[in-house]
Design an enzyme around this catalytic site. Sequence first.
Site, PDB file in Angstrom:
ATOM      1  NE  ARG A 112       7.446 -25.907  62.282  1.00 20.43           N
ATOM      2  CZ  ARG A 112       7.344 -27.082  62.917  1.00 20.43           C
ATOM      3  NH1 ARG A 112       6.199 -27.452  63.443  1.00 20.43           N
ATOM      4  NH2 ARG A 112       8.381 -27.886  63.004  1.00 20.43           N
ATOM      5  CG  HIS A 139      11.504 -30.405  59.272  1.00 26.03           C
ATOM      6  ND1 HIS A 139      12.005 -29.366  60.019  1.00 26.03           N
ATOM      7  CD2 HIS A 139      10.698 -31.104  60.123  1.00 26.03           C
ATOM      8  CE1 HIS A 139      11.521 -29.432  61.247  1.00 26.03           C
ATOM      9  NE2 HIS A 139      10.736 -30.473  61.340  1.00 26.03           N
ATOM     10  CD  GLN A 142      12.857 -34.239  62.693  1.00 27.64           C
ATOM     11  OE1 GLN A 142      12.140 -33.457  63.298  1.00 27.64           O
ATOM     12  NE2 GLN A 142      13.402 -35.284  63.278  1.00 27.64           N
ATOM     13  CG  ASP A 234       6.531 -36.797  58.339  1.00 28.03           C
ATOM     14  OD1 ASP A 234       5.941 -36.674  59.439  1.00 28.03           O
ATOM     15  OD2 ASP A 234       6.768 -35.821  57.590  1.00 28.03           O
ATOM     16  CB  CYS A 274      10.127 -35.947  61.952  1.00 29.92           C
ATOM     17  SG  CYS A 274       8.563 -35.965  61.093  1.00 29.92           S
ATOM     18  NE  ARG A 302      14.540 -30.753  65.162  1.00 27.83           N
ATOM     19  CZ  ARG A 302      13.292 -30.347  64.909  1.00 27.83           C
ATOM     20  NH1 ARG A 302      12.294 -31.207  64.944  1.00 27.83           N
ATOM     21  NH2 ARG A 302      13.032 -29.096  64.565  1.00 27.83           N
TER      22      ARG A 302
END
Length: 315
Positions: A112, A139, A142, A234, A274, A302
């Site tokens: 990340r 992402h 996700q 988001d 998310c 996930r």
Amino acid sequence: MNTTATAAPVTLSNDLLTGMEWGPAQVRSFLHLAADVKAHPDRYRGALAGRFFALIFEKPSLRTRVTFEVGIASLGGACVFLDHTVTHLGERESIPDVAKSLERWVTGIVARVFKQESLEQLAANAGIPVINALSDRFHPCQAFADFFTLEERFGNLRGLKVAYVGDGNNTCHSLLSIGARVGAHVRVATPAGYEPDPNIVAEAKRVVRETRGKIEILRSPAEAVAGAQAIYTDTWTSMGQEQESATRAAAFADYQVNDALFAHAAPDAIFMHCLPAHRGSEVSEAVMDSPRSIVFEQAENRLHVQKAILLTLLN
Ligand code: CP
Ligand code: NVA
């Protein structure tokens, strides 16, 4: 790995840096594998026995860290968490040197990062798979989990109307690129100046010519959600943008996902996020906590989807 006739292994690029590495047919096979991993976790137990992973996180995480750690352990592998939230990648030593060291010890890197280029440098210098666990640009873990969740809910992704309302950020980019690959109809509404990257939009538009999906970039949230089966949002301020939060709160004031906005959507439309969510900002408390909300299904998935990513790249 113990595969079945219905979950054939797929041959893909060895890294997952953007989510654009995989074409529509590969994404379809991948979602099939993820469904098998979720339905039959015992079939895959031990598939990564003796494999080790480095988890490099330059930013905080709940979902991504826990689901990778639990997923790797449940497949029989182990991981080392490298907390780079204080020392960023490339500060103590060059990224190529980090990559060339890690490849001697581990079988994969999950990272990340603040800059997409850091992932690319890791991948270019390590002969082991590198997985994007969120960057400034994408992402993908996700969005794969999101479309997997939508397929569970609706049974079919082709032509599914998914509206994303808010910032044209990493999450939005991955919804566009992966939504295009599954043939969804993705509409995005952002304020001026916060649109998704035109290059990513153009790539998604090229892909939907093949998949018969549709990509629309709009200004009006009401127009974007008209008839939508899912509304997604988001945070208005992503990690690393904290100094812009006041300006962003003002710019996004008319982009909250609330009951008034849902009135324009399909009657049984669902809400997606998310996470982490900010109740009272990008989503109202009522929508976030309503029966429409499938945010924790997304979070659960996930785990299953990332196990399938690991199995695919390390196959
Ligand atoms: N959605 C997501 O990636 O959550 P975390 O930041 O908690 O990992
Ligand atoms: N856009 C958000 C996603 C968090 C999971 C961020 O980058 O902070």
